[in-house]
Structures are given as structure tokens and as C-alpha cells.
Design a protein around this motif. Structure first.
Motif, short mmCIF file in Angstrom:
data_model
loop_
_atom_site.label_atom_id
_atom_site.label_comp_id
_atom_site.label_asym_id
_atom_site.label_seq_id
_atom_site.Cartn_x
_atom_site.Cartn_y
_atom_site.Cartn_z
N ILE A 3 1.35 -26.99 10.35
CA ILE A 3 1.23 -27.87 11.49
C ILE A 3 1.88 -27.26 12.90
N ILE A 4 0.80 -27.47 13.74
CA ILE A 4 1.48 -26.87 15.03
C ILE A 4 1.51 -27.94 16.12
N LEU A 10 2.06 -19.37 19.87
CA LEU A 10 2.21 -18.41 18.71
C LEU A 10 3.75 -17.86 18.96
N PRO A 11 4.14 -17.59 17.83
CA PRO A 11 5.51 -17.13 17.64
C PRO A 11 5.45 -15.69 18.14
N ASN A 12 4.46 -15.10 17.87
CA ASN A 12 4.46 -13.60 18.21
C ASN A 12 3.15 -13.40 18.67
N GLN A 13 2.73 -12.88 19.86
CA GLN A 13 1.47 -12.75 20.62
C GLN A 13 0.99 -11.26 20.24
N GLY A 14 1.83 -10.32 19.65
CA GLY A 14 1.25 -9.06 19.73
C GLY A 14 1.31 -8.40 20.80
N SER A 15 0.90 -7.21 20.87
CA SER A 15 1.09 -6.20 22.13
C SER A 15 0.17 -6.45 23.02
N GLN A 18 -2.91 -12.06 25.15
CA GLN A 18 -3.97 -12.79 25.91
C GLN A 18 -4.06 -14.23 25.11
N LEU A 19 -3.86 -14.35 24.00
CA LEU A 19 -4.39 -15.51 23.44
C LEU A 19 -3.07 -16.40 22.91
N SER A 20 -3.63 -17.82 22.75
CA SER A 20 -2.59 -18.69 22.44
C SER A 20 -3.33 -19.77 21.52
N ILE A 21 -2.64 -20.62 20.76
CA ILE A 21 -3.32 -21.66 20.13
C ILE A 21 -2.39 -22.95 20.30
N SER B 2 0.73 -12.11 13.37
CA SER B 2 1.71 -13.43 13.53
C SER B 2 1.37 -14.41 12.55
N THR B 3 2.34 -14.62 11.63
CA THR B 3 2.06 -16.10 10.70
C THR B 3 2.50 -17.19 11.50
N ILE B 4 1.56 -18.22 11.53
CA ILE B 4 2.06 -19.51 12.16
C ILE B 4 2.79 -20.28 10.95
N ALA B 5 2.44 -20.30 9.94
CA ALA B 5 2.81 -21.04 8.97
C ALA B 5 2.26 -20.66 7.66
N LEU B 16 -3.06 -16.17 12.12
CA LEU B 16 -3.66 -16.01 13.72
C LEU B 16 -3.23 -14.57 13.89
N PRO B 18 -3.45 -12.04 17.02
CA PRO B 18 -4.14 -11.72 18.27
C PRO B 18 -3.82 -9.91 18.25
N ASP B 19 -4.90 -9.28 18.03
CA ASP B 19 -4.82 -7.87 17.86
C ASP B 19 -4.58 -7.00 19.32
N THR B 20 -4.58 -5.70 19.13
CA THR B 20 -4.42 -4.91 20.31
C THR B 20 -5.57 -4.95 21.25
N GLY B 22 -7.04 -7.83 21.99
CA GLY B 22 -6.82 -9.13 22.76
C GLY B 22 -7.74 -10.41 22.07
N ALA B 24 -8.35 -12.80 18.80
CA ALA B 24 -7.68 -13.81 17.80
C ALA B 24 -8.44 -13.68 16.36
#
Lengths: 262, 274
Positions: A3-4, A10-15, A18-21, B2-5, B16, B18-20, B22, B24
Motif C-alpha cells: 500500500i502506498i 519511491l524510497p529510492n529512485q535509482g541513479s 525520472q520516475l515516481s509512483i 527499489s522495493t516498495i513493499a 518498481l 527505475p533503471d538507468t 529512466g 520504470a
């Protein structure tokens, strides 16, 4: 279950961040590309539908799964342009938002091939292509084009017959051109049980005749089964009938009335 | 990654990534890609997609516009062309082809008997539909039976196909008429008329559909018409005939079961013609 909550990032959006949920105020999942105020919605998932802002790419089909599968449902009361629907037995499309109503999307059977029929008798029909087609109960549009070479020592009249499942009824018309006749002759059948499509190929003393035959119309059957298009000699035994390359049979299922007729 | 839950079981986990580039990535089972959304907003499904059943209020699938180029094998959609047609590309080397939306009306029983007055227009099927400004492939097959032997019938002359609706259409194609004596409906072998028509306006005089220049007490007439209708003004389309002769009571005429009309919309130029 993950559940979000509204506005979660996102807790970590990588390098490449550009993306969020997010879940918006309308209880939709919103997938965005870009960051912050420049982020744009790429995919929205609500309780009722998924909407993609960009193109959608379906996977390759495999021997066990098609790329896209429709579950049979109920036709929409008020279809709008761009929609695809499916009710078991028929696909539907609505091509325009305004005056054009829902239409059928034909899914056709097609066969092209060659065959040779020897000693065609008046007492027994033979398959034109030597093939049979499995069909469901229902109504079909069909079209058959034949390029035939007929060898006969005497009068060569042929009868064309659809032989098939229970309750088979045909309505259609035949036209043919033969090189050994006045150049255009027609035979038509209509409305009868499919015992006969009418005879073609008039009397001639020419031993070899070349004929182009066009048959179009509809057929319907009340039970599933196999369908064949056959021919029978009408007057005399015919030495041979060669079904030449390019001959074909084509049919697709239809609904009786579709398209906003009132 | 990145693991949401974590899900309650391993198969229910949602990830989810997000890779290098961009993109998802929605993954199942912790690592198996299920859905990819690129930075350019293109969505790709890794496995087959099952759409929900349609309902009376919602179609399962709605597709957006696509131009004819670029076109690649597997492309499917193309709603929103000039003529609002669906298209698909079976092979890149072939390009796009039209998926013709098919409209059909087909009789499954004989119509009621009626009379005709020469020059009067009668709806063939008793129905109409709306058409818009576009090009349509048309195929029409009618099977009329005239019965009665009181000889009030003096010949049908030329009974023509017309559109008795509000739309404005022209027809180009062929029309054929076969009329033979008798009403058994088994077979006919009489050739009476065949014509090629170019650009005839479907109001008057129309296109020959039933042609019977002689007086025959009982006859069966089959009309066949195939070609292209170009609609220049949207409105109702009412496939009709204009009687070329009169049939008075107690003689009558009716339309046999199996008569049909089909319209395939979007027969505009498609493909890379050069």
C-alpha cells in the motif's frame, strides 16, 4: 499487499531519478515520468480502467498465449469511437465517434490451393479442394473464386454444392466466364436449402474448357460441423476437373444485423 | 532496485525499478519484469494481456490515433485517420492495411407482401442507418418474388437502386440483374442485365437492380450490386428501390429471406501506392 499512500514517493529512485509512483486524490495509481513539477503522467490505473499516455507494446505471442486476450462480455449501450469489444463469437469495432455505429470486425477463414478431380459423376459429388472446414453454428459471408480446367468428351455441366452442418442454408449468386461459350453466362441460386447452387458450364463440343467462376453470398447453419464446397456433373460424366492455382474459398462469421440500423 | 513493499507471499510482491535509462519496471516475484514504462511514456507488457469483459457502460479496449507512418510489423490501431478507420500492419514490408469495420443487415424471413407503383421508391429492408462523410465498400443482394396471375403486371422495366435517406452518395461499381419465371427460388438461369456504373448519384435515376422488360406473371428477380459508395453529405442511408413497373393487388411482391447489404467503411487509399 503493498500500500502506498497519497503522495508517497519511491524510497529510492535509482541513479536516473525520472520516475515516481503516486496515488492521486481520485484514488488512482498514477505512474509519471520526469521529476517534480515537470513530471508527466505515463500511466493511470483506476478502479475501472488503465489509461496509457504513450504507446502500448504487447509482447510476442507464444504457442500458449496470445499477446492480447479479450474476455467475452456485454456490448456497450452507447459505443464511442476507437473502441474494441468482444462477445463470444464476434469482435466489434466502433470507428468513429459520431454518426458511425458499432461494426463487426471480420475474422476470416481462407483457403487457396489446387486439386484434380477425376471421373466426376452425376451421382456423386466431389470436394473442390479436397479439404473441409470446421465451422460453428451461425451465419457467414462467403466468397469463392475458381479457376477450372474441364476435360470432357461431351456436354460438361457442373453443379456446385455446399455440404455441411445441420441446417445449412445458402443464399448467393454464381457468375462464370468460359472460353467455350458466348463469353458471359450466369447462373444464380437463391433461398433454397443448399442442395444446389445451380448449374454452370453450358454444352460444348470442345474437349477442354477453361472457366473462371465467382460465387458470393451467405450461408448459415444451426449446428457446428464441417463444411465443404463440392461439385457434381449435371448431365454426363466429366473426365476431369482441374482446380488451378489461385482458386480460393473465403468466409467469415457475421451477425444478422449490425451497424445501427433502425 | 527499489522495493516498495513486500507482499504477503513471494508471488504477490510488487517491485518498481527505475533503471538507468529512466524506465520504470514493474516486476513480479521480486525480479521478473511484468511492465515497463519508458521515460518516453511507452508502456510494454512482458506477458500476454487479458482485458476485462465489456459491459453496457464500458468497452474493454479503446485505442487512440496513429498516423500511417511510421509503421512496423505488429502495429495495430490507427483510429483517427482522415476517414477514422482502424489499421494494422502485418509486416513492415507490407505496411498498414485497413481493418474494415463491417456493417450488415440480412433478412432471416420473407418480408410481408406488398404492391409497387411505377416510379415510387420503396425501402428494401425497411430500415435505415447513419453514415458519415467517407468511402464505403458496398455489396447488396436482393431476392424479390412476384406472385399472382391476374396479369395486372405489364412488365417491370428497370427497377433501380437508390438511397432514400438524407445522406448524399454516389456509387461506382457493377450491378447485375437476374430475372426468371417462377417463384420456387431454387435456381435461375436467365441473364437479363449487367452494367458498370461510374459515379451515379444514388437518388435518381439510380442503378439498375431488377430488370425485367417483359410481362411475366410470376417471376423471381435477383439483384446484385457491388462497388464503392462515396458519401459527401452525412445523414441517413436507406437502401431502396424505385419500381420500374406497377404490381397491383391481388398480385404482390415480397423480399425473400437471405437478402443482405454490407457496408465496409474506410475504403480510402491505404498502403504505400506509388
Amino acid at each position: 499487499m503493498a500500500i502506498i499512500t497519497t503522495g508517497s514517493q519511491l524510497p529510492n529512485q535509482g541513479s536516473n531519478s525520472q520516475l515516481s509512483i503516486q496515488q492521486d486524490g481520485n484514488a488512482q495509481w498514477v505512474f509519471k515520468s520526469g521529476t517534480g513539477s515537470t513530471a508527466t503522467t505515463a500511466l493511470t490505473l483506476s478502479a475501472t480502467q488503465l489509461t496509457a499516455a504513450g504507446s502500448i507494446n504487447f509482447p510476442a505471442g507464444t504457442t500458449s498465449a496470445a499477446p492480447l486476450n479479450f474476455q467475452t462480455g456485454t456490448l456497450e449501450t452507447s459505443p464511442v469511437g476507437g473502441e474494441f469489444e468482444f462477445v463470444s463469437g464476434q469482435f466489434y469495432t466502433t470507428p468513429s465517434a459520431t454518426t458511425v455505429a458499432r461494426c463487426v470486425m471480420p475474422t476470416a477463414y481462407f483457403y487457396t490451393g489446387t486439386n484434380t478431380i477425376n471421373s466426376l459423376l452425376t451421382s456423386a459429388s466431389q470436394s473442390i479442394f479436397g479439404k473441409s472446414l470446421s465451422v460453428d453454428a451461425g451465419a457467414y459471408m462467403f466468397e469463392c473464386g475458381l479457376n477450372l480446367t474441364i476435360v470432357s468428351a461431351s456436354t460438361a455441366n457442373l453443379n456446385f454444392v455446399l455440404v455441411g452442418p445441420t441446417g445449412l442454408v445458402n443464399h448467393g449468386r454464381i457468375k462464370f466466364i468460359t472460353d467455350s461459350n458466348s463469353n458471359f453466362t450466369t447462373a444464380v441460386a437463391a433461398g433454397s436449402a443448399m442442395s444446389s447452387l445451380g448449374g454452370v458450364m453450358s454444352a460444348s463440343t470442345v474437349s477442354t474448357r477453361y472457366n473462371l467462376v465467382s460465387i458470393t453470398g451467405t450461408f448459415s447453419c444451426t449446428a457446428a460441423g464441417t463444411l465443404q464446397i463440392k461439385t457434381t456433373a449435371l448431365t454426363n460424366t466429366i473426365t476431369s476437373v482441374t482446380v488451378n492455382a489461385g482458386s480460393y474459398f473465403y468466409c467469415y462469421p457475421i451477425q444478422n444485423n449490425i451497424g445501427g440500423w433502425v | 532496485m527499489s522495493t516498495i513493499a513486500a507482499g504477503t507471499t513471494s508471488s504477490a510482491a510488487l517491485v518498481l525499478t527505475p533503471d538507468t535509462t529512466g524506465a520504470a519496471v514493474l516486476a513480479t516475484n521480486g525480479s521478473t519484469t511484468a511492465l515497463t514504462i519508458t521515460a518516453g511514456q511507452a508502456t510494454s507488457f512482458a506477458k500476454n494481456v487479458s482485458l476485462p469483459a465489456g459491459t453496457a457502460s464500458a468497452a474493454p479496449f479503446t485505442i487512440g490515433s496513429m498516423t500511417q507512418v511510421p509503421q512496423a510489423s505488429g502495429d495495430f490501431g490507427a483510429y483517427g485517420e482522415t476517414s477514422s478507420a482502424f489499421q494494422a500492419c502485418p509486416a513492415t514490408s507490407f505496411g498498414n492495411g485497413v481493418i474494415p469495420p463491417l456493417r450488415i443487415y440480412r433478412t432471416t424471413a420473407n418480408s410481408a407482401t406488398t404492391n409497387w407503383t411505377s416510379g415510387i421508391v420503396y425501402s428494401i429492408f425497411g430500415v435505415s442507418c447513419n453514415i458519415d462523410v467517407a468511402t464505403y465498400m458496398i455489396e447488396l443482394f436482393v431476392n424479390y418474388v412476384k406472385s399472382g396471375t391476374t396479369n395486372t403486371f405489364s412488365g417491370l422495366g428497370s427497377t433501380t437502386f437508390v438511397n432514400n435517406g438524407t445522406s448524399v452518395c454516389t456509387f461506382s461499381g457493377i450491378s447485375e440483374s437476374f430475372v426468371g419465371a417462377g417463384t420456387s427460388g431454387v435456381s435461375l438461369n436467365a441473364v437479363t442485365y449487367s452494367a458498370t456504373v461510374s459515379g451515379a448519384t444514388l437518388t435518381s435515376p439510380g442503378t439498375y437492380l431488377i430488370y425485367n422488360p417483359t410481362s411475366v406473371a410470376d417471376w423471381q428477380g435477383l439483384g446484385y450490386l457491388r462497388g464503392v459508395i462515396t458519401c459527401t453529405t452525412a445523414g441517413t442511408f436507406v437502401p431502396s428501390i424505385r419500381a420500374g413497373g406497377s404490381i397491383f393487388s391481388p398480385d404482390s411482391v415480397y423480399l425473400r429471406t437471405g437478402s443482405y447489404i454490407t457496408l465496409r467503411r474506410g475504403a480510402f487509399t491505404s498502403g504505400t501506392w506509388a
